[in-house]
Scaffold this active site. Structure first.
Site, PDB file in Angstrom:
ATOM      1  N   SER A 103       0.839  -1.182   0.000  1.00  0.00           N
ATOM      2  CA  SER A 103       0.000   0.000   0.000  1.00  0.00           C
ATOM      3  C   SER A 103       0.882   1.242   0.000  1.00  0.00           C
ATOM      4  O   SER A 103       1.982   1.238   0.545  1.00  0.00           O
ATOM      5  CB  SER A 103      -0.916  -0.004   1.230  1.00  0.00           C
ATOM      6  OG  SER A 103      -1.734  -1.159   1.233  1.00  0.00           O
ATOM      7  N   HIS A 108       2.306  14.287  -6.500  1.00  0.00           N
ATOM      8  CA  HIS A 108       3.195  14.934  -7.462  1.00  0.00           C
ATOM      9  C   HIS A 108       2.579  16.281  -7.834  1.00  0.00           C
ATOM     10  O   HIS A 108       1.361  16.381  -8.020  1.00  0.00           O
ATOM     11  CB  HIS A 108       3.363  14.089  -8.728  1.00  0.00           C
ATOM     12  CG  HIS A 108       3.757  12.671  -8.466  1.00  0.00           C
ATOM     13  ND1 HIS A 108       5.042  12.300  -8.132  1.00  0.00           N
ATOM     14  CD2 HIS A 108       3.022  11.533  -8.474  1.00  0.00           C
ATOM     15  CE1 HIS A 108       5.090  10.987  -7.953  1.00  0.00           C
ATOM     16  NE2 HIS A 108       3.879  10.504  -8.155  1.00  0.00           N
ATOM     17  N   CYS A 131      -4.826  -1.851   0.856  1.00  0.00           N
ATOM     18  CA  CYS A 131      -5.210  -3.252   0.766  1.00  0.00           C
ATOM     19  C   CYS A 131      -5.907  -3.648   2.057  1.00  0.00           C
ATOM     20  O   CYS A 131      -5.571  -3.161   3.130  1.00  0.00           O
ATOM     21  CB  CYS A 131      -3.982  -4.122   0.530  1.00  0.00           C
ATOM     22  SG  CYS A 131      -4.351  -5.835   0.082  1.00  0.00           S
TER      23      CYS A 131
END
Length: 253
Positions: A103, A108, A131
């Site tokens: 995970s 960005h 997950c």
């Protein structure tokens, strides 16, 4: 999420949230455009982004395993968190984290400007992949509030399957009709929102466009009262056209 499901073994479902925001600004000269980019780059450097992601990880109840961060020249930054559900981390110095160490949370930034239109755009991409029982949807209001969000696009996808105690495959472990259900009414009231959902694939898409443009909030180093009324109207139209094209994902004007 409601009551926990009784499962046969481990919850193998993978949940991915992709969150993209755009902030549009008017800067009347190339010098001001570059100054705006420098300002945004300093405001949302990797240190600040790390702080935002740290809170996201705390909100979803995960544990940080590793952090990687980087600022770029001439602009932009990236931060990646490797995370795990706390209950999945075994005791012991030599133990290896299983399953949920895949995970992650990433961000960005992409500041840019258009030399011919006096417009600058700041784009942020955030991905949260978890997950098991962890879901990232509860972080949406915080993420929207952490940035000046004019246009927002969100994708939520659930992959894989797990099994209940009778062995029946479960392809989703919580009731879901729209990403908008996880955003506060106060936030939604500020945007026009559209859903494109593929329920049979557990794929949910929502995009949002800010309703009101307060011109002063979009001017960099300029007071709105310094501008004549026609100029204000022209700038507002230019901002709205830019936002509509980003929102629709095509060149309209």
């Amino acid at each position: 999420m409601g009551d926990k499901l009784k499962l046969y073994g481990f919850n193998n479902l993978t949940k991915s949230l992709s969150f993209n925001i755009y902030d549009v600004c008017y800067a009347k000269s190339s010098r001001e455009q570059k100054d705006y980019i420098a300002y945004i780059d300093a405001q949302y450097n990797s240190d600040r982004l790390t702080g935002i992601l740290s809170h996201v990880v705390e909100m979803i109840g995960a544990k940080v395993l590793h952090i990687s961060q980087q600022d770029y020249d001439p602009q932009g930054a990236s931060v990646t968190f490797l995370i795990a559900e706390g209950s999945m981390i075994p005791a012991g110095q030599d133990a290896v984290v299983a399953h949920l160490d895949k995970s992650h949370v990433t961000v960005h930034t992409y500041p840019e400007y258009h030399p011919d239109t006096c417009l600058a755009t700041f784009r942020v991409d955030i991905d949260v992949a978890t997950c098991g029982e962890i879901t990232p949807l509860s972080t949406l209001d915080y993420l929207i509030g952490s940035f000046d969000s004019d246009i927002i696009t969100m994708d939520y996808r659930i992959r894989g399957f797990t099994r209940d105690m009778e062995g029946k495959k479960l392809f989703i472990d919580h009731y879901m009709t729209s990403i908008q259900n996880y955003i506060s009414e106060e936030t939604l009231h500020r945007y026009d929102a559209v859903d494109i959902n593929i329920y049979e694939a557990n794929l949910f898409h929502t995009k949002m466009l800010i309703k009101e443009i307060d011109l002063q909030n979009y001017l960099f180093n300029t007071d709105v009262y310094e501008l004549p009324p026609r100029t204000r109207l022209a700038i507002t139209d230019s901002l709205r056209c830019e936002m509509i094209e980003i929102f629709s994902g095509r060149n309209v004007y």
